[in-house]
Design a protein around this motif. Sequence first.
Motif, mmCIF file in Angstrom:
data_model
loop_
_atom_site.group_PDB
_atom_site.id
_atom_site.type_symbol
_atom_site.label_atom_id
_atom_site.label_comp_id
_atom_site.label_asym_id
_atom_site.label_seq_id
_atom_site.Cartn_x
_atom_site.Cartn_y
_atom_site.Cartn_z
ATOM 1 N N PHE A 46 2.081 10.367 -2.653
ATOM 2 C CA PHE A 46 1.932 10.543 -1.214
ATOM 3 C C PHE A 46 3.060 9.812 -0.478
ATOM 4 N N GLU A 47 3.681 10.460 0.466
ATOM 5 C CA GLU A 47 4.670 9.819 1.315
ATOM 6 C C GLU A 47 3.967 9.385 2.586
ATOM 7 N N VAL A 53 0.835 -1.198 0.000
ATOM 8 C CA VAL A 53 0.000 0.000 0.000
ATOM 9 C C VAL A 53 0.872 1.251 0.000
ATOM 10 N N GLU A 54 1.946 1.230 0.785
ATOM 11 C CA GLU A 54 2.868 2.373 0.806
ATOM 12 C C GLU A 54 3.443 2.641 -0.577
ATOM 13 N N ALA A 69 0.489 10.112 6.841
ATOM 14 C CA ALA A 69 0.991 10.761 5.625
ATOM 15 C C ALA A 69 1.563 12.126 5.980
ATOM 16 N N THR A 70 2.471 12.618 5.146
ATOM 17 C CA THR A 70 3.090 13.913 5.387
ATOM 18 C C THR A 70 3.066 14.723 4.103
ATOM 19 N N GLU A 123 5.671 15.278 10.405
ATOM 20 C CA GLU A 123 6.744 14.353 10.097
ATOM 21 C C GLU A 123 6.263 12.931 10.335
ATOM 22 N N LEU A 124 6.766 12.009 9.540
ATOM 23 C CA LEU A 124 6.410 10.616 9.740
ATOM 24 C C LEU A 124 7.180 10.055 10.937
ATOM 25 N N PRO A 125 6.553 9.210 11.752
ATOM 26 C CA PRO A 125 7.242 8.674 12.940
ATOM 27 C C PRO A 125 8.349 7.697 12.566
#
Length: 842
Positions: free
Chosen positions: A393-394, A384-385, A408-409, A439-441
Motif C-alpha cells: 500500500f502506498e 507505519v508507512e 492511501a492511493t 493522489e496523495l497530498p
Amino acid sequence: MLLEVGPAPFVRALARHGDRPAVITAETRLSYAALAERVAALAGRLGTTRRLVLLAGANRLDELVAYLAALAAGHPLLLVPGDNDLATAELTRAYDPDVVIRRVGGELRVQERRPTSRHELHPDLALLLSTSGSTGSPKLVRLSSANLQANAEAIASYLDIRDTDRAATTLPLHYCYGLSVVNSHLLRGAALVLTDLSVADTCFWDLFRAAQGTTLAGVPYTFDLLDRVGFDRMRLPHLRYLTQAGGRLDPERVARYADLGRRRGWRLFVMYGQTEATARMAYLPPELAESRPEAIGVPVPGGAFRLRPLPDWPAPDTGELVYSGPNVMLGYAESPADLALGRTVEELRTGDVARRGPDGLYEIVGRAGGFAKIFGLRVDPHRVEAHLRRDGFEAYCAGTDRELVVAATGGPDPERVRRSAAAAAGLPARAVRVHVLAELPRLTSGKPDYRAVRGLPPTPAPAVVPASGDADRLRRLYAELLDRPDVTPDDTFVGLGGDSLSYVEMSVRLEELLGDLPADWHTTAIRDLARPAPPPPTRRRVLETSVALRALAIVVIVGSHIPLFTVKGGAHLLLAVAGFNFARFQLTDAPRRERLRGAGRAIGRVVLPSVAWIAVAGAVTGDYTLTNVLLLNSVLGPHDGPTAWQFWFIEALVYILVAVAALLAVPAVDRAERRYPFGLPLALAALGLVTRYDLPGLAALGHVPDAVVMCWLFALGWAAARATRTAQRLVVTAAALATVPGLFGEPFREAFIVAGFTLLVWVPRLPSRPALNRAAATLAGSSLFIYLTHWQVMPIVGPWSRALALVVSLAVGIGCAAGVRALVRRVPRPVRMRTRPRAVTP
C-alpha cells in the motif's frame, strides 16, 4: 559479571511495611511481608549473576512478583506486553534474553536459556521499556534503578500518596504510566488493587468498591469509558483522586471532571510524561484544573523545563520542551550492543512544542517531530508507512490525539489498509481512519503534506465496512436475549446478569455470527468480540461441552425413565455440571452480599417453577403429597411411595445450593473462596466424601437425603471450573476416577459419569454443526422444564410409542420453558429486575 549495583530502595524496603496489605485481587489479599517473601524466593532462583531477563508483563500477581524479583536480584529487565505474542517474539529475537518469564498454558514459567549472560550489561542498567507501545519495536528506553526511585518519589510527593491508599491497576504493567502507579504506591506502603479488568466492566467496580479503592489512573480513552458507564453517578466513598496522562485530554473534559471531583470530594491530577522520563515530567495542580484545563502544569519535584527555540515557532515563550531531572533515561537501546552503554543523555528533548504562560504553567501547542501519542501509545507514522509499503500500500500517515489518519492511493481495500496500519501501530483498529484518494497530498516541494492528511474530513470514504458481526449487531442480540434495552458495546454477558440458561442460547447464537468463541467470552466486552464479517457458511462450528452435557443428560434421563433405552447417570452428571456453572456464574468478583443475592435468585429459579408444577400436577393426578410440593420429600418422606423419588434431583440441587449460599455468607469463608478459588471447593469435595462413603454410619439410622450423599459431585464440578492449570485438572480428574466407581455398583453408569466429567474438565468445546448447536441449546435451556413435565407425559404417550413419548416429553418441556420466558417478559421490568433469578442447572 557479578552483581555490582543494588535495586531501587523501594524494592529493598518491601518487607519493612510488614503486615500492611500490598496486593488485593478478586481472589486474594497479600501483605507486604508475604509479597517480600515471594519476591525473595524468585530473586533467589534467578541468582546474583546478572542476566538479561525478559518478562511478558500482565496485571497479575505472578507477573508483579517477577517484575520485583528481577529488580531485587539486580537483573536488567526487558518488560514486554503479555497479551502480544508477536511483540514478545520480535523482542526476543532482537535482544536474545538470557531468561524468559512468560505465561504458558495459564501458568507463569521461568525459562533459563543460559546460566550467565551473553551480553555486556552496564551496571546501572535496571529496566528496558519500549518507546512505541506494544508493536515490538527494537528501540528501547534504558532506565536505571535511580531513575525508577526518583520518579516514584516525585509522583508520591505531589500526589500525597499515603500508606492507606489503594490504587487500581487500570493500565498495563508494561506501560510506563501503569508501572509508575505500581512503583509509587509500593514506595509509600500503599496497596495495589491488582486487576486486568476494564473500567467498562461491572466486575471492576465491584472489586474497586470491595477493596475500598482510593485511586484511578487513566489515559484519554479511559475517560471515554468512564463517561459511558456513568461514572458521574457512581458512589465511590473512598475515592481520593484520579490521575490522567498518556495523551491530551480535551480541556472541556478536564474542567468537567475537575468540577465533578470538587463536588464529590476527590481531586483530578492531569499529568504529562514520556517513557524516556521513566513516566512523569509535569502535573497540573488540581486547584488549577478548572481555570487552566489546557495546561500540563509545572515540573514534577526534582525536575526542570526549558524551551529550546525553534525557527518555525517564533512566538515568545514558545519552543521545544526540554526536560532535565534525575528520572531522565540513560539513553536508548536499538540492539544488544547498546546494553553496555552508560548514560548518553543528560536532558530530554520531548519533541513537543510548548508555551510558558504568565502564571508559570506550561502548555503543549504542537509537535516538533513526527511522533503521535494515541491512546497513550507513542506511534511513529513513518514506521507505519514503511509497514504499509511492505504490504503493498502506498500511503501517508498522520496522528491526532485520538486516531491515526491514513491517506492511501491506488484503489486498495480500505479495511485491509486499516487493519494493516493498526497492526503496525499497535492500536485498536477503531483508532485508525482510512481515506482512499486519487493522489496523495503533497507540498509544492513534492514532500508529503501531512497537515492535509491530518485535516481530511471524517467521512469522505467509509473507513469501516459494516458487517453482520459488528458490535452493534451483537449489542442488539444481547439486548434481545437478556431483555436488557440498556446494553452498550462495553458491557459483558456476566455484567448484564446473564445466567447459565441464557448462556446456552447466547453462546450458540454468537457462534453462528462469529465462529469460534474465546473461552472467556462471557466476561469479554461486546466490542472486543465483534468481528469484521460473519464466518462463511462452511466454517467448522463448536459447541460448549457444558451445554452438550446438559442436553445429552436430559435426553438420557427421560429416555431411561420411559424406558426407551437404559443409560443411567445423567442426573448425577448434571450435579457436577451444576457445580461447574455455579462457579462460573455465581462466584464473580462482586462483593459478598451481591453474591448471596445472586445465589438466592439461582435457588428461586429452580424452586418457583418446580413447586408450581408439582402442585398443579399433584392436584390433577393425586400422585404427589405436600412434602413433594414443598421439596421436602427426601427429608420428611414418605420414602416408599411410587413417586417419592421422582424429584430427588431437584431437591438435592436446592439443598446443596442453600448450603453453599449459607457457607459463603460467612465472611471468612467468602474470603477463603476468593483467596483459594480451587482449594476451597476441592476441600469441600473431600469433606463430602465423608458422607459419600458413609463414614459416620448414617444409613443405619434411617433414610439419608440424596443431597447429603451426592454433594461431593457438586463440589467437584465447582473445583473443575476453577482448575486453570494442568496439575489442577489432573487432580480433579483423578478425584472423579477414584470416587465415582463403586457409587452404584453399576460399571457402565459410573463410566458414563466419569466420561462426561472428564470431557467437562479437559475439552471445553466439541466439534459440532449449526443444526446440532441449535438443538443442544434448546434442550439444555429447557432442561429444568423437561425434567419436571416428562413424568406426566410418559404415562399418556408411552403406552402408544416409547419413541414418541421421548419426542413429546422433550417438546412439552421446551414449550413450557418458552411459555414461562414469554410470561416473564410481560411482567413490568422493575418487578422483573428485582425478582429475576440466575439459573444454575439442570
